[in-house]
Enzyme design. Structure first.
Site, PDB file in Angstrom:
ATOM      1  N   THR A  42       2.926   2.079  -2.056  1.00  0.00           N
ATOM      2  CA  THR A  42       4.262   1.804  -2.608  1.00  0.00           C
ATOM      3  C   THR A  42       4.314   2.154  -4.089  1.00  0.00           C
ATOM      4  OG1 THR A  42       3.471  -0.461  -2.807  1.00  0.00           O
ATOM      5  CG2 THR A  42       5.008  -0.012  -1.024  1.00  0.00           C
ATOM      6  N   ASP A  43       3.140   2.209  -4.748  1.00  0.00           N
ATOM      7  CA  ASP A  43       3.181   2.342  -6.223  1.00  0.00           C
ATOM      8  C   ASP A  43       3.806   3.657  -6.678  1.00  0.00           C
ATOM      9  OD1 ASP A  43       0.843   3.808  -5.501  1.00  0.00           O
ATOM     10  OD2 ASP A  43      -0.431   2.867  -7.028  1.00  0.00           O
ATOM     11  N   SER A  80     -13.434   2.065  -7.938  1.00  0.00           N
ATOM     12  CA  SER A  80     -14.499   2.280  -8.917  1.00  0.00           C
ATOM     13  C   SER A  80     -14.055   3.305  -9.969  1.00  0.00           C
ATOM     14  CB  SER A  80     -15.780   2.739  -8.225  1.00  0.00           C
ATOM     15  OG  SER A  80     -15.538   3.849  -7.405  1.00  0.00           O
ATOM     16  N   SER A  81     -13.256   4.291  -9.580  1.00  0.00           N
ATOM     17  CA  SER A  81     -12.864   5.308 -10.567  1.00  0.00           C
ATOM     18  C   SER A  81     -11.881   4.737 -11.588  1.00  0.00           C
ATOM     19  CB  SER A  81     -12.320   6.567  -9.898  1.00  0.00           C
ATOM     20  OG  SER A  81     -11.160   6.295  -9.175  1.00  0.00           O
ATOM     21  N   GLU A 134       0.836  -1.212   0.000  1.00  0.00           N
ATOM     22  CA  GLU A 134       0.000   0.000   0.000  1.00  0.00           C
ATOM     23  C   GLU A 134       0.869   1.261   0.000  1.00  0.00           C
ATOM     24  OE1 GLU A 134      -3.137  -0.311  -1.210  1.00  0.00           O
ATOM     25  OE2 GLU A 134      -3.493  -1.727   0.410  1.00  0.00           O
ATOM     26  N   ASP A 155      -4.074   0.813  -9.511  1.00  0.00           N
ATOM     27  CA  ASP A 155      -5.496   0.506  -9.699  1.00  0.00           C
ATOM     28  C   ASP A 155      -5.847   0.327 -11.172  1.00  0.00           C
ATOM     29  OD1 ASP A 155      -5.338   1.086  -7.028  1.00  0.00           O
ATOM     30  OD2 ASP A 155      -6.453   2.959  -7.147  1.00  0.00           O
ATOM     31  N   GLY A 158     -12.883   1.757  -1.358  1.00  0.00           N
ATOM     32  CA  GLY A 158     -11.461   1.505  -1.591  1.00  0.00           C
ATOM     33  C   GLY A 158     -11.250   0.376  -2.578  1.00  0.00           C
ATOM     34  N   GLY A 182     -16.620   4.395  -2.682  1.00  0.00           N
ATOM     35  CA  GLY A 182     -15.977   4.796  -1.426  1.00  0.00           C
ATOM     36  C   GLY A 182     -15.523   3.631  -0.577  1.00  0.00           C
TER      37      GLY A 182
END
Ligand code: GLA
Length: 387
Positions: free
Chosen positions: A37-38, A132-133, A35, A176, A129, A127
Protein backbone atom coordinates in the site's frame (compact mmCIF):
# COMPACT_ATOMS: atom_id res chain seq x y z
CA UNK A 1 25.51 -2.99 24.42
CA UNK A 2 24.09 -5.47 21.92
CA UNK A 3 26.42 -7.84 20.16
CA UNK A 4 26.33 -6.18 16.76
CA UNK A 5 27.41 -2.89 18.32
CA UNK A 6 30.28 -4.57 20.14
CA UNK A 7 31.23 -6.46 16.99
CA UNK A 8 31.63 -3.25 14.99
CA UNK A 9 33.83 -1.65 17.66
CA UNK A 10 36.10 -4.67 17.93
CA UNK A 11 36.28 -4.99 14.14
CA UNK A 12 37.06 -1.30 13.79
CA UNK A 13 40.10 -1.54 16.06
CA UNK A 14 41.34 -4.56 14.18
CA UNK A 15 40.64 -3.28 10.70
CA UNK A 16 41.71 0.35 11.06
CA UNK A 17 44.18 0.10 13.96
CA UNK A 18 42.60 2.82 16.11
CA UNK A 19 39.47 3.47 18.18
CA UNK A 20 36.19 4.41 16.50
CA UNK A 21 34.74 7.78 17.47
CA UNK A 22 31.06 7.18 16.91
CA UNK A 23 28.42 4.53 16.57
CA UNK A 24 25.07 4.31 14.80
CA UNK A 25 22.35 1.69 14.83
CA UNK A 26 18.97 1.20 13.14
CA UNK A 27 16.57 -1.74 13.41
CA UNK A 28 14.80 -3.93 10.88
CA UNK A 29 11.03 -4.07 10.84
CA UNK A 30 8.05 -6.32 10.71
CA UNK A 31 4.87 -5.08 9.09
CA UNK A 32 1.73 -5.92 11.07
CA UNK A 33 -0.63 -5.01 8.24
CA UNK A 34 -0.71 -2.89 5.06
CA UNK A 35 1.24 -4.63 2.30
CA UNK A 36 2.10 -2.97 -1.02
CA UNK A 37 0.00 0.00 0.00
CA UNK A 38 2.93 2.36 0.64
CA UNK A 39 3.83 3.15 -2.97
CA UNK A 40 0.11 3.62 -3.61
CA UNK A 41 0.03 6.48 -1.08
CA UNK A 42 -1.90 4.39 1.45
CA UNK A 43 -1.50 3.20 5.03
CA UNK A 44 0.91 0.75 6.65
CA UNK A 45 1.38 -0.41 10.24
CA UNK A 46 4.91 -1.73 10.89
CA UNK A 47 6.96 -1.87 14.07
CA UNK A 48 10.75 -1.95 14.51
CA UNK A 49 12.20 -5.27 15.70
CA UNK A 50 15.00 -6.27 18.06
CA UNK A 51 17.47 -7.02 15.25
CA UNK A 52 19.29 -4.34 13.30
CA UNK A 53 22.47 -2.97 11.77
CA UNK A 54 25.27 -1.30 13.72
CA UNK A 55 28.19 0.79 12.48
CA UNK A 56 31.29 2.09 14.21
CA UNK A 57 33.13 4.92 12.50
CA UNK A 58 35.74 7.66 12.56
CA UNK A 59 36.78 10.34 10.07
CA UNK A 60 39.68 9.23 7.87
CA UNK A 61 40.86 12.58 6.48
CA UNK A 62 40.33 11.51 2.86
CA UNK A 63 37.58 12.03 0.30
CA UNK A 64 36.72 8.35 0.45
CA UNK A 65 34.35 6.10 2.34
CA UNK A 66 36.20 2.98 3.48
CA UNK A 67 33.79 0.31 4.61
CA UNK A 68 34.31 -3.08 6.19
CA UNK A 69 31.30 -5.41 6.50
CA UNK A 70 32.03 -7.93 9.26
CA UNK A 71 29.35 -10.43 8.29
CA UNK A 72 29.72 -10.67 4.51
CA UNK A 73 31.81 -13.67 3.44
CA UNK A 74 33.66 -13.60 6.76
CA UNK A 75 34.53 -9.91 6.26
CA UNK A 76 34.47 -7.91 3.06
CA UNK A 77 35.88 -4.44 2.38
CA UNK A 78 35.04 -1.75 -0.12
CA UNK A 79 35.96 1.87 -0.70
CA UNK A 80 34.63 4.59 -2.95
CA UNK A 81 35.14 8.30 -3.64
CA UNK A 82 32.50 10.62 -2.26
CA UNK A 83 30.81 12.48 -5.10
CA UNK A 84 27.42 13.47 -6.42
CA UNK A 85 27.57 10.69 -9.01
CA UNK A 86 28.86 7.45 -7.59
CA UNK A 87 29.05 4.40 -9.83
CA UNK A 88 27.39 1.23 -8.60
CA UNK A 89 29.66 -1.64 -7.65
CA UNK A 90 29.26 -4.36 -10.29
CA UNK A 91 28.76 -7.23 -7.86
CA UNK A 92 28.80 -6.21 -4.20
CA UNK A 93 25.12 -5.45 -3.63
CA UNK A 94 25.55 -4.49 0.05
CA UNK A 95 27.91 -1.64 -0.71
CA UNK A 96 25.56 -0.16 -3.29
CA UNK A 97 23.10 0.75 -0.55
CA UNK A 98 25.88 2.83 1.01
CA UNK A 99 27.03 4.26 -2.30
CA UNK A 100 23.43 5.29 -2.99
CA UNK A 101 23.06 6.96 0.41
CA UNK A 102 26.37 8.78 0.06
CA UNK A 103 25.38 10.11 -3.35
CA UNK A 104 21.97 11.31 -2.08
CA UNK A 105 23.52 13.11 0.90
CA UNK A 106 26.41 14.56 -1.14
CA UNK A 107 23.93 16.01 -3.65
CA UNK A 108 22.01 17.82 -0.95
CA UNK A 109 24.92 18.84 1.31
CA UNK A 110 27.49 19.82 -1.28
CA UNK A 111 31.05 19.50 -0.06
CA UNK A 112 30.01 18.74 3.53
CA UNK A 113 30.42 14.96 3.45
CA UNK A 114 33.97 13.81 4.19
CA UNK A 115 35.66 10.43 4.33
CA UNK A 116 34.74 7.95 7.04
CA UNK A 117 36.18 4.61 8.02
CA UNK A 118 33.22 2.41 8.91
CA UNK A 119 32.68 -1.12 10.16
CA UNK A 120 29.25 -2.71 9.73
CA UNK A 121 27.58 -5.63 11.45
CA UNK A 122 23.97 -6.73 11.45
CA UNK A 123 21.81 -9.52 12.84
CA UNK A 124 18.66 -9.21 10.72
CA UNK A 125 18.21 -12.50 8.89
CA UNK A 126 18.81 -11.80 5.20
CA UNK A 127 16.02 -12.48 2.74
CA UNK A 128 13.50 -12.87 5.55
CA UNK A 129 11.43 -9.85 4.54
CA UNK A 130 12.56 -7.93 7.64
CA UNK A 131 14.21 -5.00 5.86
CA UNK A 132 17.90 -5.56 6.38
CA UNK A 133 18.62 -3.19 3.47
CA UNK A 134 16.49 -0.35 4.86
CA UNK A 135 18.22 -0.73 8.20
CA UNK A 136 21.61 -0.54 6.47
CA UNK A 137 20.63 2.64 4.62
CA UNK A 138 19.13 4.35 7.65
CA UNK A 139 22.05 3.47 9.93
CA UNK A 140 24.51 4.87 7.42
CA UNK A 141 22.45 7.96 6.59
CA UNK A 142 22.07 8.81 10.26
CA UNK A 143 25.76 8.17 10.87
CA UNK A 144 26.85 10.53 8.08
CA UNK A 145 24.30 13.14 9.14
CA UNK A 146 25.48 13.15 12.76
CA UNK A 147 29.18 12.82 11.91
CA UNK A 148 29.14 16.08 9.91
CA UNK A 149 26.46 17.99 11.83
CA UNK A 150 24.03 17.89 8.90
CA UNK A 151 21.00 17.39 11.18
CA UNK A 152 19.02 15.59 8.51
CA UNK A 153 15.55 14.84 9.95
CA UNK A 154 14.96 11.10 10.32
CA UNK A 155 12.07 11.10 7.84
CA UNK A 156 14.32 12.74 5.27
CA UNK A 157 16.95 10.07 5.86
CA UNK A 158 14.17 7.56 5.16
CA UNK A 159 13.40 9.29 1.85
CA UNK A 160 17.08 9.20 0.93
CA UNK A 161 17.09 5.47 1.72
CA UNK A 162 14.15 4.99 -0.61
CA UNK A 163 16.04 6.93 -3.30
CA UNK A 164 19.03 4.65 -2.75
CA UNK A 165 16.83 1.62 -3.43
CA UNK A 166 15.73 3.24 -6.70
CA UNK A 167 19.43 3.85 -7.49
CA UNK A 168 19.91 0.09 -7.20
CA UNK A 169 16.81 -0.73 -9.23
CA UNK A 170 14.12 -1.38 -6.60
CA UNK A 171 11.20 1.02 -6.84
CA UNK A 172 10.09 0.46 -3.25
CA UNK A 173 7.79 2.55 -1.08
CA UNK A 174 8.66 4.48 2.06
CA UNK A 175 7.55 2.07 4.78
CA UNK A 176 10.74 0.19 5.63
CA UNK A 177 13.08 3.15 5.91
CA UNK A 178 10.53 5.22 7.85
CA UNK A 179 9.95 2.61 10.54
CA UNK A 180 13.66 1.83 10.79
CA UNK A 181 14.32 5.54 11.34
CA UNK A 182 11.31 6.51 13.44
CA UNK A 183 10.21 3.40 15.36
CA UNK A 184 9.05 3.86 18.95
CA UNK A 185 9.39 1.33 21.74
CA UNK A 186 6.23 -0.71 22.36
CA UNK A 187 4.41 0.95 19.47
CA UNK A 188 3.57 0.20 15.89
CA UNK A 189 3.66 3.19 13.56
CA UNK A 190 0.82 4.03 11.24
CA UNK A 191 2.39 5.78 8.26
CA UNK A 192 0.15 7.72 5.95
CA UNK A 193 2.34 7.22 2.92
CA UNK A 194 0.83 10.15 1.02
CA UNK A 195 1.20 12.90 3.64
CA UNK A 196 3.98 11.04 5.53
CA UNK A 197 2.11 11.76 8.75
CA UNK A 198 3.10 9.32 11.51
CA UNK A 199 0.77 8.06 14.23
CA UNK A 200 1.91 5.80 17.03
CA UNK A 201 -0.30 2.86 17.90
CA UNK A 202 0.35 1.08 21.19
CA UNK A 203 0.76 -2.68 20.92
CA UNK A 204 -1.17 -4.16 23.86
CA UNK A 205 1.20 -5.54 26.51
CA UNK A 206 -0.57 -8.89 26.51
CA UNK A 207 0.39 -9.56 22.89
CA UNK A 208 3.68 -11.06 21.75
CA UNK A 209 4.91 -10.22 18.28
CA UNK A 210 6.09 -13.52 16.77
CA UNK A 211 8.04 -13.71 13.54
CA UNK A 212 8.30 -17.03 11.76
CA UNK A 213 10.87 -17.06 8.99
CA UNK A 214 9.97 -19.58 6.29
CA UNK A 215 13.66 -19.71 5.35
CA UNK A 216 12.62 -19.43 1.75
CA UNK A 217 14.63 -16.38 0.76
CA UNK A 218 12.88 -13.53 -0.87
CA UNK A 219 14.82 -11.38 -3.29
CA UNK A 220 13.06 -8.13 -3.96
CA UNK A 221 15.51 -6.49 -6.32
CA UNK A 222 13.76 -8.29 -9.08
CA UNK A 223 11.03 -7.79 -11.56
CA UNK A 224 8.08 -9.14 -9.53
CA UNK A 225 7.97 -6.17 -7.16
CA UNK A 226 8.31 -3.54 -9.86
CA UNK A 227 5.69 -5.41 -11.94
CA UNK A 228 3.20 -5.16 -9.11
CA UNK A 229 3.88 -1.48 -8.84
CA UNK A 230 3.34 -0.98 -12.57
CA UNK A 231 -0.02 -2.78 -12.46
CA UNK A 232 -1.11 -0.50 -9.62
CA UNK A 233 -0.04 2.61 -11.49
CA UNK A 234 -1.87 1.41 -14.59
CA UNK A 235 -5.04 0.76 -12.60
CA UNK A 236 -4.82 4.19 -10.94
CA UNK A 237 -4.59 5.84 -14.34
CA UNK A 238 -7.66 4.02 -15.64
CA UNK A 239 -9.57 4.89 -12.47
CA UNK A 240 -8.58 8.54 -12.96
CA UNK A 241 -6.73 8.93 -9.66
CA UNK A 242 -3.13 9.87 -8.96
CA UNK A 243 -2.70 7.07 -6.43
CA UNK A 244 -4.84 4.02 -5.63
CA UNK A 245 -5.17 5.50 -2.14
CA UNK A 246 -7.73 7.82 -3.68
CA UNK A 247 -9.82 5.06 -5.26
CA UNK A 248 -12.81 3.26 -3.73
CA UNK A 249 -14.25 -0.18 -4.42
CA UNK A 250 -17.23 1.51 -6.10
CA UNK A 251 -14.89 3.32 -8.50
CA UNK A 252 -13.09 0.06 -9.19
CA UNK A 253 -16.31 -1.81 -9.98
CA UNK A 254 -17.49 1.01 -12.23
CA UNK A 255 -14.31 0.71 -14.32
CA UNK A 256 -14.01 -3.07 -14.18
CA UNK A 257 -14.52 -3.58 -17.90
CA UNK A 258 -11.77 -1.08 -18.75
CA UNK A 259 -9.22 -2.95 -16.63
CA UNK A 260 -7.47 -6.17 -17.48
CA UNK A 261 -8.25 -8.92 -14.99
CA UNK A 262 -4.83 -8.83 -13.30
CA UNK A 263 -4.78 -5.06 -12.76
CA UNK A 264 -8.32 -5.26 -11.40
CA UNK A 265 -7.25 -7.77 -8.74
CA UNK A 266 -4.07 -5.86 -7.90
CA UNK A 267 -6.10 -2.71 -7.35
CA UNK A 268 -8.70 -4.58 -5.31
CA UNK A 269 -5.96 -5.78 -2.96
CA UNK A 270 -4.63 -2.27 -2.43
CA UNK A 271 -8.01 -0.63 -1.92
CA UNK A 272 -9.25 -3.26 0.54
CA UNK A 273 -5.87 -3.42 2.34
CA UNK A 274 -5.89 0.31 3.08
CA UNK A 275 -9.22 -0.08 4.84
CA UNK A 276 -7.96 -3.13 6.74
CA UNK A 277 -5.05 -1.10 8.14
CA UNK A 278 -7.41 1.54 9.52
CA UNK A 279 -9.71 -1.14 10.94
CA UNK A 280 -6.74 -3.00 12.46
CA UNK A 281 -5.68 0.15 14.32
CA UNK A 282 -9.17 0.27 15.82
CA UNK A 283 -8.94 -3.41 16.75
CA UNK A 284 -5.53 -2.98 18.41
CA UNK A 285 -6.65 0.09 20.33
CA UNK A 286 -9.83 -1.63 21.41
CA UNK A 287 -8.00 -4.85 22.37
CA UNK A 288 -10.23 -6.80 19.96
CA UNK A 289 -8.05 -9.78 19.03
CA UNK A 290 -10.83 -11.58 17.19
CA UNK A 291 -11.33 -8.63 14.85
CA UNK A 292 -7.58 -8.25 14.37
CA UNK A 293 -7.29 -11.94 13.51
CA UNK A 294 -10.04 -11.66 10.88
CA UNK A 295 -8.41 -8.57 9.35
CA UNK A 296 -4.94 -10.09 9.21
CA UNK A 297 -6.23 -13.27 7.65
CA UNK A 298 -8.24 -11.28 5.10
CA UNK A 299 -5.02 -9.42 4.32
CA UNK A 300 -3.23 -12.71 3.84
CA UNK A 301 -5.91 -14.09 1.50
CA UNK A 302 -5.86 -10.88 -0.50
CA UNK A 303 -2.07 -11.11 -0.89
CA UNK A 304 -2.43 -14.76 -1.88
CA UNK A 305 -5.35 -14.48 -4.30
CA UNK A 306 -5.43 -10.91 -5.61
CA UNK A 307 -1.86 -9.65 -5.33
CA UNK A 308 -0.29 -13.09 -5.80
CA UNK A 309 2.82 -12.53 -3.70
CA UNK A 310 2.64 -15.50 -1.34
CA UNK A 311 4.21 -18.89 -1.98
CA UNK A 312 3.00 -22.31 -0.86
CA UNK A 313 5.43 -22.57 2.10
CA UNK A 314 4.18 -19.24 3.47
CA UNK A 315 0.51 -20.14 2.93
CA UNK A 316 1.18 -23.42 4.71
CA UNK A 317 2.82 -21.67 7.67
CA UNK A 318 -0.12 -19.31 8.07
CA UNK A 319 -2.54 -22.24 8.13
CA UNK A 320 -0.45 -24.12 10.69
CA UNK A 321 -0.51 -21.09 12.99
CA UNK A 322 -4.22 -20.53 12.40
CA UNK A 323 -4.97 -24.10 13.36
CA UNK A 324 -3.49 -23.32 16.78
CA UNK A 325 -4.99 -19.88 17.25
CA UNK A 326 -8.50 -20.41 15.93
CA UNK A 327 -10.57 -17.29 15.43
CA UNK A 328 -9.68 -15.37 18.56
CA UNK A 329 -6.43 -16.46 20.22
CA UNK A 330 -4.14 -14.54 17.88
CA UNK A 331 -3.68 -13.05 14.43
CA UNK A 332 -1.36 -14.14 11.62
CA UNK A 333 -0.43 -13.23 8.05
CA UNK A 334 2.52 -13.06 5.69
CA UNK A 335 4.58 -9.91 6.23
CA UNK A 336 6.75 -7.92 3.83
CA UNK A 337 7.16 -7.75 0.09
CA UNK A 338 6.42 -11.42 -0.60
CA UNK A 339 7.79 -14.41 -2.55
CA UNK A 340 9.17 -16.04 0.59
CA UNK A 341 10.25 -14.35 3.78
CA UNK A 342 8.30 -14.39 7.03
CA UNK A 343 4.95 -14.66 8.70
CA UNK A 344 3.96 -12.33 11.56
CA UNK A 345 1.67 -13.37 14.39
CA UNK A 346 0.28 -11.38 17.32
CA UNK A 347 -0.34 -13.91 20.03
CA UNK A 348 -1.14 -13.98 23.74
CA UNK A 349 1.94 -15.18 25.70
CA UNK A 350 0.02 -18.28 26.80
CA UNK A 351 -0.17 -19.48 23.18
CA UNK A 352 3.38 -18.77 22.06
CA UNK A 353 4.74 -22.21 22.92
CA UNK A 354 1.83 -23.97 21.21
CA UNK A 355 2.50 -22.02 18.02
CA UNK A 356 6.19 -22.93 18.17
CA UNK A 357 5.40 -26.59 18.74
CA UNK A 358 2.96 -26.74 15.84
CA UNK A 359 5.39 -25.05 13.43
CA UNK A 360 8.24 -27.28 14.54
CA UNK A 361 6.08 -30.37 14.14
CA UNK A 362 4.43 -29.58 10.80
CA UNK A 363 6.36 -27.09 8.69
CA UNK A 364 9.15 -29.35 7.49
CA UNK A 365 6.71 -31.82 5.96
CA UNK A 366 5.25 -29.13 3.69
CA UNK A 367 8.45 -27.29 2.84
CA UNK A 368 11.40 -29.63 3.34
CA UNK A 369 13.08 -27.21 5.73
CA UNK A 370 12.84 -25.84 9.26
CA UNK A 371 11.37 -22.46 10.11
CA UNK A 372 13.13 -20.01 12.44
CA UNK A 373 10.91 -18.53 15.10
CA UNK A 374 11.50 -15.55 17.34
CA UNK A 375 9.59 -13.08 19.45
CA UNK A 376 10.21 -9.36 19.53
CA UNK A 377 8.95 -6.26 21.24
CA UNK A 378 8.39 -3.13 19.19
CA UNK A 379 11.73 -1.30 19.39
CA UNK A 380 13.18 2.19 19.03
CA UNK A 381 14.35 3.45 15.63
CA UNK A 382 17.68 4.97 14.55
CA UNK A 383 20.24 5.83 17.22
CA UNK A 384 23.60 7.55 17.30
CA UNK A 385 26.26 7.99 19.97
CA UNK A 386 29.70 9.55 20.18
CA UNK A 387 32.15 7.04 21.63
C1 GLA B 1 9.05 -4.03 0.54
C2 GLA B 1 9.21 -2.56 0.16
C3 GLA B 1 8.20 -1.69 0.89
C4 GLA B 1 6.78 -2.22 0.75
C5 GLA B 1 6.74 -3.72 1.05
C6 GLA B 1 5.40 -4.32 0.76
O1 GLA B 1 9.38 -4.22 1.88
O2 GLA B 1 10.50 -2.11 0.44
O3 GLA B 1 8.29 -0.35 0.44
O4 GLA B 1 6.27 -1.93 -0.50
O5 GLA B 1 7.72 -4.44 0.32
O6 GLA B 1 4.44 -3.81 1.61
Amino acid sequence: MTDVRKATIEAFKKQFGRDPKMQAYAPGRVNIIGEHTDYNGGFVLPCAIKYGTAMAAAENGTGKMRIFACDINGGEADEFEISENIAKHPDKLWVNYLRGMTQMIARKFKGQVKGLDVTVSGDIPQGAGLSSSASLEVTFGHLVSEAFGLKIPLQEIALMGQASEAYIGMKCGIMDQTISACGTKDHALCIDCRSLKLTQVKIPENLSVMIINSNVKHQLVGSEYNDRRESCEKAAKILGVKLLRDATLEMLEAKKSALDEVSYRRARHVITEDQRVLDAIGALEGGDLKKLAALMYASHCSMRDDFEITISEIDGLVEIVRDVLGADKGAVRMTGGGFGGSVVALVGPENVQQVKDAVNARYKAISGRDATIFETKACTGAQFAKL
